[in-house]
Scaffold this active site. Structure first.
Site, PDB file in Angstrom:
ATOM      1  N   ASN A 501       0.853  -1.189   0.000  1.00  0.00           N
ATOM      2  CA  ASN A 501       0.000   0.000   0.000  1.00  0.00           C
ATOM      3  C   ASN A 501       0.887   1.236   0.000  1.00  0.00           C
ATOM      4  O   ASN A 501       1.356   1.691   1.030  1.00  0.00           O
ATOM      5  CB  ASN A 501      -0.914  -0.016   1.223  1.00  0.00           C
ATOM      6  CG  ASN A 501      -1.984   1.053   1.149  1.00  0.00           C
ATOM      7  OD1 ASN A 501      -1.776   2.098   0.529  1.00  0.00           O
ATOM      8  ND2 ASN A 501      -3.111   0.802   1.777  1.00  0.00           N
ATOM      9  N   ASP A 502       1.097   1.759  -1.185  1.00  0.00           N
ATOM     10  CA  ASP A 502       1.975   2.907  -1.380  1.00  0.00           C
ATOM     11  C   ASP A 502       1.586   4.100  -0.514  1.00  0.00           C
ATOM     12  O   ASP A 502       2.353   5.053  -0.374  1.00  0.00           O
ATOM     13  CB  ASP A 502       1.884   3.370  -2.839  1.00  0.00           C
ATOM     14  CG  ASP A 502       2.898   2.694  -3.723  1.00  0.00           C
ATOM     15  OD1 ASP A 502       3.917   2.223  -3.193  1.00  0.00           O
ATOM     16  OD2 ASP A 502       2.666   2.634  -4.936  1.00  0.00           O
ATOM     17  N   CYS A 503       0.374   4.076  -0.042  1.00  0.00           N
ATOM     18  CA  CYS A 503      -0.154   5.241   0.659  1.00  0.00           C
ATOM     19  C   CYS A 503      -0.116   5.096   2.175  1.00  0.00           C
ATOM     20  O   CYS A 503      -0.564   5.992   2.886  1.00  0.00           O
ATOM     21  CB  CYS A 503      -1.577   5.506   0.193  1.00  0.00           C
ATOM     22  SG  CYS A 503      -1.624   5.900  -1.538  1.00  0.00           S
ATOM     23  N   GLN A 518       5.560   9.419  -1.072  1.00  0.00           N
ATOM     24  CA  GLN A 518       6.363   8.210  -1.226  1.00  0.00           C
ATOM     25  C   GLN A 518       7.841   8.428  -0.924  1.00  0.00           C
ATOM     26  O   GLN A 518       8.543   7.489  -0.597  1.00  0.00           O
ATOM     27  CB  GLN A 518       6.214   7.653  -2.639  1.00  0.00           C
ATOM     28  CG  GLN A 518       5.097   6.642  -2.790  1.00  0.00           C
ATOM     29  CD  GLN A 518       3.745   7.317  -2.937  1.00  0.00           C
ATOM     30  OE1 GLN A 518       3.577   8.194  -3.774  1.00  0.00           O
ATOM     31  NE2 GLN A 518       2.793   6.929  -2.128  1.00  0.00           N
TER      32      GLN A 518
END
Ligand code: GLC
Ligand code: GLC
Length: 826
Positions: A501-503, A518
């Protein structure tokens, strides 16, 4: 249309009167046929396989590039243009003052009939206006760097028609970012060469470029333009280009400004007669010493070669048939015929096709990904292989090496690389701590598919440094070791910048507008931990241990399993919330994804991965977790990523809380992780629920609610707005998503249960009651397996091969066989 009724239960949209289709599937031709050009969003298709790539929408919009959508863009596209989706390769037909296009845009002239057939690697438009019919066939041939547009006009009226036809493309000045930003330079550098069949785009070729593009026709034109403003008229647009309106061309030779390529034809077409013109957009590279014919005149030898290869209809037809044949062959590797046609069409055609596109593009170029922001993702590309490996094992091997080459010696890795240079992308850097483990996922799948362990010995550099090459297996070791040596206070893996989950940016603490979630790290806690990575570590750690055992490294395998056990124990102890798995611990060691939190109490990712990894199986964790997923997260379109959505921005959580409620990582159905829930349900034996989740998400099932869903009904999208969003059910970001690969994996390996394994092919179906029969053909290591499954839902498994009963679920691989007939009853 808001169907969500305010509580957590879902209403079945499929029982409401909201259906609206814009076309239909033609399974025999492997096509989706759009019959209404007013689709809710552009519905696109991809062409190309090895270097020359194109995107084409159902209105003939889109763009082309060579290998790298950022650095080598061939035609221009404005993503947030008004109106939407203007810019493509356009054919203007001026029939006695009525001007129209086969794809409806840009003129928007109402057509008497329209059809856009998106097929595998090609698109065909079939349109008619005032008894003039147009067929436009578009594709990129298998082994050449060009796009063919073959246009045939047929006069179905009783009178001779005098037609003016313009074909036009707009050049991009190669670097797509620079092209949209550096106007003080760009408006001075455009250069072309023109002859009576071809416009050559040679901007920057005089200095450091060794490549040019061209737009060619197989018959001499009656006029041309290569300067945009001249062709259009300064204040006109694609809807009213001056040259087209005036049935003329100005023979403009671009010098600076915006170079384009337009060919004009004056055609007389008798009743019943057809006329065909072949247009070709090509790309050529020349070696340094062969760049020029003479001063300022480019060497066109290679261009001529390419032009001559597609100069008549037979040649085009042959190339087109070869392309079609290639796809039929490719798809014959895995084919299912069950009593569920929607499932079949997704597995046999569209899901596999989308996997090829994600393999080629990663997350670079679509209508939502500008091709300029991201290169090839480490994590993304590894996962893309999972669904596609059976079709192209050789290419996969090369890809695995490319990916591994951006890894550092300590096992951490760059997050992305540019396809043209294959170097790690320093702008985004590394520190996504799930990344290294995906390499094991991809490599183990490669070995299972091919049986070829030699990949482990492939010398592979670290960070592309010459001399740093080590056997690939050392990269896998480094991957695991990175996790082992980077754990937090609970003995769980550290999350770093984010995991899958990049977020979920637990070390970011961003207060500055525009700062990248990021890459920013304003408070490096060294503490924030991920339960998701723990699940991955257990799953892929065991996988690596199996590989080690298979190659005789029992001691090392045992050591790894000790590490796996340690993480498993930590997860059981600190990663369980009572009814589901916790998501993470933040920088202050507070829980994320627990009932103790106000928002974000449950996240889907660890429920899927920890269940797949069988963490806490004895304690019934998986079953409980998946019950919670069903109860709390499931909506009409699948499983939402979290609940409740974050209402406020949380400094300690990052981007996940930045999205409005119900969108993207803040509570949409983030389709990528839905197949994990499908697979996890098969792991605990809940076949009905597995298929239920599969179905909710599956585009072929959403075709009838296209009006709500909006994106292509033949392709998965990344995200579908959740119940808390204003536009519940609306999908975005179609095509380039890990959903393709993981769903392919879930459908073929979990639901159908056809699983390549180290020593043979395992067949372990988890079919729902509604699928009573399935006949599957699977080519595995050169052997063709004809598998017939009868599902009596009896809970008993029986396998016979050539009518002999077999123990277990694995058919041992036997290279001397060519065909095996297998019967399974369930
Ligand atoms: C995007 C990214 C992928 C990431 C996902 C969740 O799809 O490409 O790498 O895992 O978003 O944030
Ligand atoms: C944003 C998106 C996420 C994507 C990432 C890529 O965070 O929400 O889905 O993976 O950008 O950089």
């Amino acid at each position: 249309m808001c169907i969500y009724n305010g509580n957590r239960s879902y209403l079945n949209v499929f029982e409401k009167e909201v259906t609206m289709k814009f076309g239909h599937f033609d399974d025999k031709e492997y096509e989706y046929v759009i019959t209404n050009y007013n689709t809710p969003l552009p519905w696109i298709n991809y062409f190309g396989q090895d270097g020359f790539f194109s995107l084409m929408s159902n209105t003939c919009g889109g763009y082309m590039f060579y290998k790298d959508a950022k650095l080598r863009r061939i035609t221009r596209f404005r993503y947030n243009n008004v109106p939407r989706d203007y810019g493509g390769r356009y054919y203007y037909i001026n029939d006695n003052g009525t001007i129209w296009n086969p794809g409806f845009l840009p003129m928007k002239t109402k057509l008497d009939s329209y059809m856009c057939r998106h097929g595998l690697g090609y698109t065909i438009f079939e349109s008619e206006k005032n008894k003039l019919e147009c067929e436009l066939l578009c594709f990129v041939p298998l082994n050449d760097l060009c796009e063919i547009n073959q246009l045939t006009l047929t006069n179905n009226s009783n009178e001779t028609k005098n037609i003016t036809l313009h074909g036009v493309v707009e050049w991009c000045l190669w670097n797509a970012v620079d092209d949209q930003t550096n106007f003080q330079r760009n408006w001075n550098i455009g250069e072309v060469e023109v002859d009576d069949t071809t416009i050559y785009h040679k901007t920057e070729y005089r200095e450091r470029r060794d490549h040019y593009a061209f737009y060619h026709t197989n018959v001499k034109h009656d006029g041309f333009d290569s300067d945009l403003d001249t062709f259009m008229g300064l204040y006109n647009s694609w809807c009213d280009p001056s040259a087209v309106l005036n049935k003329t061309s100005y023979n403009s030779v671009a010098s600076g400004w915006a170079p384009i390529a337009s060919h004009m034809f004056k055609l007389e077409i008798k009743p019943g007669e057809s006329k065909t013109i072949i247009f070709q957009t090509g790309y050529v590279e020349n070696p340094e010493d062969k760049k020029w014919e003479k001063l300022h005149v480019i060497n066109k030898e290679k261009a001529y070669e390419l032009q001559n290869k597609y100069s008549n209809e037979e040649q085009v037809l042959q190339a087109f048939n070869e392309l079609k044949k290639k796809w039929v062959n490719l798809l014959s590797t895995l084919n299912v015929k069950s009593d569920n046609p929607k499932f079949d069409r997704m597995v046999n055609i569209w899901n596999q096709y989308q996997c090829m596109v994600t393999f080629n593009m990663s997350r670079s170029a679509s209508y939502y990904e500008s091709g300029t922001g991201r290169g090839m993702g480490f994590r993304d590309s590894c996962q893309d292989l999972l669904g596609f490996l059976h079709l192209i094992p050789e290419k996969s091997r090369e890809r695995i090496k490319d990916i591994a080459s951006i890894q550092f010696e300590d096992g951490s890795t760059y997050h992305q690389y540019q396809p043209l240079t294959k170097r790690g992308n320093a702008d985004i850097g590394g520190g996504f701590n799930d990344d290294p483990l995906w390499l094991i996922a991809a490599t183990s799948q490669y070995i299972k598919e091919t049986g070829d362990y030699s990949i482990l010995n492939d010398p592979t550099p670290f960070n592309n440094k010459e001399g740093s090459e080590k056997p690939l297996i050392d990269h896998l070791r480094a991957s695991l070791n990175y996790i082992i040596t980077h754990k937090g206070p609970h003995g769980l893996p550290l999350i770093g910048r984010a995991d899958w989950n990049d977020c979920l940016n637990l070390n970011c603490f961003s207060k500055t507008p525009g700062e990248s979630f990021q890459t920013a790290s304003n408070f490096e806690s060294g503490k924030a931990e991920s339960v998701f990575i723990a699940g991955m570590f257990v799953l892929y750690g065991k996988e690596f241990a199996t590989i080690l055992k298979n190659i005789g490294n029992d001691k090392e395998a045992a050591d790894i399993l000790d590490e796996v056990n340690a993480v498993e124990e930590a997860t059981v102890k600190y990663g369980w919330d009572g009814e589901w798995f916790i998501r993470a611990y933040d920088a202050f060691s507070n829980k994320v994804g627990s009932h103790e939190c106000e928002d974000g109490q449950i996240f889907v990712e660890p429920q899927g991965f920890c269940t797949m990894a069988r963490i806490g199986e004895r304690l019934g964790y998986g079953k409980k977790a998946l019950d919670s997923v069903e109860k709390i997260l499931t909506n009409d379109y699948g499983v939402e990523i979290l609940h409740p959505c974050y209402k406020e921005y949380h400094l300690e959580l990052g981007e996940v809380s930045s999205y409005p409620m119900g969108y993207k990582e803040n509570g949409s159905v983030f389709c990528h992780n839905n197949p994990w829930i499908v697979i996890a349900n098969t792991v605990i034996g809940n076949n009905e629920r597995a298929f239920d989740v599969y179905r909710r998400n599956c585009p072929a099932y959403l075709e009838e609610v296209s009006e709500i869903h909006k994106t292509e009904p033949y392709i998965y999208s990344q995200t579908i707005a959740g119940r808390d969003a204003k536009n519940y059910g609306e999908a975005k970001n179609s095509w380039l998503t890990g959903t393709a690969s993981w769903t392919m994996y879930a459908a073929s390996q979990a639901i159908l249960g056809i699983k390549p394994d180290y020593d043979g092919l395992m067949i372990d179906p988890h079919l729902p009651k509604e699928i009573k029969h399935a006949k599957v053909v699977r080519v595995f290591r050169g052997v063709k397996y004809n598998i017939s499954i009868t599902n009596n839902s009896s809970g008993k498994y029986q396998m016979t091969i050539d009518n002999k009963s077999i123990d277990g679920k694995i058919i041992p691989y036997n290279k001397d066989l060519t065909e095996v007939n297998v019967n399974i009853t369930l």
